[in-house]
Design a protein around this motif. Sequence first.
Motif, PDB file in Angstrom:
ATOM      1  N   ASP E  34    -100.215  99.640 -45.166  1.00  0.00           N
ATOM      2  CA  ASP E  34    -100.481  98.297 -45.680  1.00  0.00           C
ATOM      3  C   ASP E  34     -99.707  97.974 -46.950  1.00  0.00           C
ATOM      4  N   ALA E  69    -101.376  91.320 -55.129  1.00  0.00           N
ATOM      5  CA  ALA E  69    -101.009  92.424 -54.245  1.00  0.00           C
ATOM      6  C   ALA E  69    -102.147  93.433 -54.167  1.00  0.00           C
ATOM      7  N   THR E  70    -103.031  93.377 -55.148  1.00  0.00           N
ATOM      8  CA  THR E  70    -104.063  94.410 -55.303  1.00  0.00           C
ATOM      9  C   THR E  70    -105.455  93.844 -55.056  1.00  0.00           C
ATOM     10  N   GLN E 120     -97.937  93.431 -51.231  1.00  0.00           N
ATOM     11  CA  GLN E 120     -99.265  93.967 -50.900  1.00  0.00           C
ATOM     12  C   GLN E 120     -99.242  95.458 -51.204  1.00  0.00           C
ATOM     13  N   ALA E 121    -100.259  95.943 -51.903  1.00  0.00           N
ATOM     14  CA  ALA E 121    -100.262  97.330 -52.374  1.00  0.00           C
ATOM     15  C   ALA E 121    -101.375  98.122 -51.733  1.00  0.00           C
ATOM     16  N   ASP E 122    -101.026  99.289 -51.204  1.00  0.00           N
ATOM     17  CA  ASP E 122    -102.036 100.227 -50.712  1.00  0.00           C
ATOM     18  C   ASP E 122    -101.585 101.661 -50.958  1.00  0.00           C
TER      19      ASP E 122
END
Lengths: 246, 246, 246, 246, 246, 246
Positions: E34, E69-70, E120-122
């Motif tokens: 993701d 993004a978080t 988007q951060a994962d």
Amino acid sequence: MRADGRQPDELRRIHITPHYLKHAEGSVLIEVGDTKVICTASIEDRVPPFMRGEGKGWITAEYSMLPRATEQRNIRESSKGKVTGRTMEIQRLIGRALRAVVDLKALGEKTVWIDCDVIQADGGTRTASITGAYVAMVLAFQKLMDIGKLNTMPVHDYLAATSVGVVEHTGVVLDLNYIEDSQAQVDMNVVMTGKGQFVEVQGTGEEATFTREQMNSLLEMAEHGIGQLVAYQKDVLGDVAAKIQG
Amino acid sequence: MRADGRQPDELRRIHITPHYLKHAEGSVLIEVGDTKVICTASIEDRVPPFMRGEGKGWITAEYSMLPRATEQRNIRESSKGKVTGRTMEIQRLIGRALRAVVDLKALGEKTVWIDCDVIQADGGTRTASITGAYVAMVLAFQKLMDIGKLNTMPVHDYLAATSVGVVEHTGVVLDLNYIEDSQAQVDMNVVMTGKGQFVEVQGTGEEATFTREQMNSLLEMAEHGIGQLVAYQKDVLGDVAAKIQG
Amino acid sequence: MRADGRQPDELRRIHITPHYLKHAEGSVLIEVGDTKVICTASIEDRVPPFMRGEGKGWITAEYSMLPRATEQRNIRESSKGKVTGRTMEIQRLIGRALRAVVDLKALGEKTVWIDCDVIQADGGTRTASITGAYVAMVLAFQKLMDIGKLNTMPVHDYLAATSVGVVEHTGVVLDLNYIEDSQAQVDMNVVMTGKGQFVEVQGTGEEATFTREQMNSLLEMAEHGIGQLVAYQKDVLGDVAAKIQG
Amino acid sequence: MRADGRQPDELRRIHITPHYLKHAEGSVLIEVGDTKVICTASIEDRVPPFMRGEGKGWITAEYSMLPRATEQRNIRESSKGKVTGRTMEIQRLIGRALRAVVDLKALGEKTVWIDCDVIQADGGTRTASITGAYVAMVLAFQKLMDIGKLNTMPVHDYLAATSVGVVEHTGVVLDLNYIEDSQAQVDMNVVMTGKGQFVEVQGTGEEATFTREQMNSLLEMAEHGIGQLVAYQKDVLGDVAAKIQG
Amino acid sequence: MRADGRQPDELRRIHITPHYLKHAEGSVLIEVGDTKVICTASIEDRVPPFMRGEGKGWITAEYSMLPRATEQRNIRESSKGKVTGRTMEIQRLIGRALRAVVDLKALGEKTVWIDCDVIQADGGTRTASITGAYVAMVLAFQKLMDIGKLNTMPVHDYLAATSVGVVEHTGVVLDLNYIEDSQAQVDMNVVMTGKGQFVEVQGTGEEATFTREQMNSLLEMAEHGIGQLVAYQKDVLGDVAAKIQG
Amino acid sequence: MRADGRQPDELRRIHITPHYLKHAEGSVLIEVGDTKVICTASIEDRVPPFMRGEGKGWITAEYSMLPRATEQRNIRESSKGKVTGRTMEIQRLIGRALRAVVDLKALGEKTVWIDCDVIQADGGTRTASITGAYVAMVLAFQKLMDIGKLNTMPVHDYLAATSVGVVEHTGVVLDLNYIEDSQAQVDMNVVMTGKGQFVEVQGTGEEATFTREQMNSLLEMAEHGIGQLVAYQKDVLGDVAAKIQG
């Protein structure tokens, strides 16, 4: 003889317009020769965090010049994103000088914000700021007394300032204008009270030095000039003057 | 009837003092009711790097308020270390508006620095700044012509600005003061030329919307007011007015 | 005919991808021709200090461009250490526009943070941001309703924006792309509601002026385009559209 | 008697370690009682843009404190992102003082960067900085002479500084430590040359005022102390001392 | 077993979309699970001042996250007015890693600006940035070769990065997602070349320590994962892959 | 053989002066060859807002260089108005490393401020800072125990750091000085505990890469050097050493 025809110990023409702006608690336009400064005193009902609970007031000052107060346009400090060292020195000086004649306990937990904005500069802007700011501050206190927010005038003496210096060929002179200031070997700003005591003496040799004898002459000439400035402040303040303690 | 007794389409008293400061090439104090702005025009003999070699001039503006121009003291932008969005919007607007009536090629590679410093605010400071800055700029160009640094007046039309708005209970009004401005549902700033053309229209619903009919009324009222402002500018400029091209 | 083959009153192809990112309460990717903007709506359970206790919500927006959204790489504002005037103008516009169609009391003490990040720019980024941000905000409100944090949809009308302008040789055109925008003499951004009311009109002559007749043509063309944008928003929102009050 | 057992006109123990750091052209560690300052002089082969082509050198100073030089840890100015007013005042003072005894023409187009970093503070850090920086600067000039980059020692006198003040109960005292400084009613920093001339006098009433008689006593005591400091500087400089002109 | 069902040594699904944006010389969207990052490579025909005249190129990188993004919205660095330490570390790492596989002499006096914007951060945003930026950079070089601005592909090896770590209960794992990352006792980012050499190893105990044996396991798992990433890069690059030297 | 005559696996002479400054709770001067760093530990009776109420302490570090610690004078970060990326990386590393050996619960809600100020630099300033800061921190904890503000020494292991690298012609070496560091192809900083566990490994190819075999040699040499540093720390701490848990 000086370039503008003054005697060595002669002040420039001084004029103070009280109540110059409608919003501030106290305000003046002070003109010293071609130097023109708008001085306002704003009073806030609280003190900075580091002073809370001590039952004392605080006085702080800010100083600025319009970009075109000067011969060459100078860049706004808001555009630069920072305040210069010169500005900081001056605003610290103004605040410190005013605090010397105010009874901060009698003022109570209030902050006096002094704003000195130079709209036209011709030398001596910092000393004109002090002389004008003193009057603006007294007017602000009077307004607070009028509306019942202050019981007594918390000021125990008059306060005025001028510059003296040693100028090449001319010698020791009082109240330097811009041309004289830029030619001075020694430049001294003096702040004194109505009773003739010193509050601040800042004497600087500009890539030069000065003797003890010159120091004495400079201090005497400053004393003479400040006496006249205080007399003028009393005129401007009229009835209010009677309430200055001491 | 409006709170200050004016008719809906009535401007506040306007007064422009030309040559207000001694150092700037051009300067005025403009008073629109209780709003007072010092406008100066400074001319520098070069353009910003991105324009060099194009043979064209540039006009840029800065806007600021004295801390105590307002009812509540506002913090100096130099102390904050940055210029607010509102200030940026206003200074971009002033510069853009003036550029619309100046022949930048006729000006040549020079920069005009406009400084608008509000010393007292009562609504409409940005439009008063434009109306005043226009006069200061023309005076600066005249001065350059006098000393042979410019051959023709590089201005091809008059330029003035005012605000119009929709105020609750009162309806569409001209030249809003601070109280009216803070109650307005719609607020519109209009900049027009002496020939009646639009330079800038900025209409904003304040948590509200407006119809096409209201839009038309607002534009007509602005047209009416700006006509009077331009007539007054001509009076102030006197002989210089004859040199405005167009 | 326009360079890209469109009629003067023809919008570019528009596409909105709802739920574009997984973390935000509401998000879309909006594409208007080659302009692509990611719009997110984040909801925080408190309001800024100056609004606490008033029982009302707040909407604020931020706008940015990726460095390589443009033909030439532009320097990041985080590297410059400050936000430019253009960015500030745009983010103030987006926030103000959205507030015009939201019932802030029905929202309660919440802050809606709108973020518009342009990943590819080809003119009209600010109007695409408004059109997209409106949808992202409605989706975020719907999500809050789904989880029981909001009782009613606090939105009382649709909201979309487009640009119109006067382009040399081409005349009055709708929805300018970058090339047209850089050649426009007059540039106008218009924000309107679904009911056809104005929220914001910002018309600017770029070193030029415009007549009342041109103004009227521009407004009519904007009205025409915004009607189509709102119809598309309804399609995208599907069932949620039914909840928009008004 | 003073808290640390000194006579009113007695300096604290002074010690200067020359050549304290290996990279700088000139460096010392100066200790005045518990106040410890590292002073370095760095010489760059060019002057700031505003002085180019004048054939003269420039001297500028920076001053800083380690965060834990003081009883309470103070926040780094690099973390704050700005230099405080106090720091600016001090660095301007140091630079100005040194320039008073250097022949900038003999130096040629070089910049002397003075860095004064207080590693432990117990009052009098600015005057210790001046006294130490003078020695570091002379050592740097000597190094340049040794490698043939300078023909003569461009220094025409010694330079040292100390503080004097009026402390409650104790009266007029020389070389105040931190405790005395925080209790002083009047605080004066004096910079003098080896020949006994004044370079800078900065006297301040701390929410207090002072008389002309006190002023005289303060100046005499400063003169006495600075004479001893200059004698010690000559000892430290040894052979180099002979090259000081004048 | 891991929360998302992966084996300890299993990478997340990776996808790279080449030519993602139209303006940049090279661009990709990289998705690692993701985590989604837009990477662009912009090429400028000059180097920073400190490198001019050396006949070598330079590669520099910037990294940022969209506010949303978080999971929680994070404040923009442009609003804060400064770049955080974390961001600086990451952008220095990306630039340094890419420089290790580029022949800067063959590149000539050009600057490659790498921009990695996390939409988007994962977890693993910095390693995904390196893996994606490498591809964007090669595409940019290919474009320059296509238009004759570069003779050879100045890249002598592949480059990819991943994270490995020690997670409580799970042990040593490859390619940590956000949940795993926040629970890791040891976190290690590894950058390697296609030939299996190390470019950067950054292993950190998070309030914990690790043994030499754990270190060895971590390095082996990283080697295994990076081999797969490089194979995928070759697929994406297709024909261009053949030009990578070495 | 190395330029300064050391064996490849030989540390430079190390010396730690405990209690170097009088105000800080803990302080040392650490000298590693010609690298000299003042390390202080200040303890504040509260934690940052994000940690309040968790019953745990916090350790944070700041790092700076005097302008003339280096061969060329470097500009102060306070003058630049921002902290560089390099400084941020180093201060994050120091804080993280120390937190790995401290029982933050045993410390309680206190913040330890570590300040590392490099007064002379010759390579390895960050690793010297960690080795010295560890001792300063233990001394500060001991002082708190002495005055009854802490019951047990909240430190469960020793901690020291050094650099290793691959230098052209010389091969793998321990504790690089500035010259070696600037010629290194691979540079690795290693932080380890007294029990021989890793806390941090940061290995970087400088426009180069390294093999797994080189990695192993580097780690072994670091292990060897850190063992000696820890033995010296025990000597310096004397009686206090007995209180380190574990």
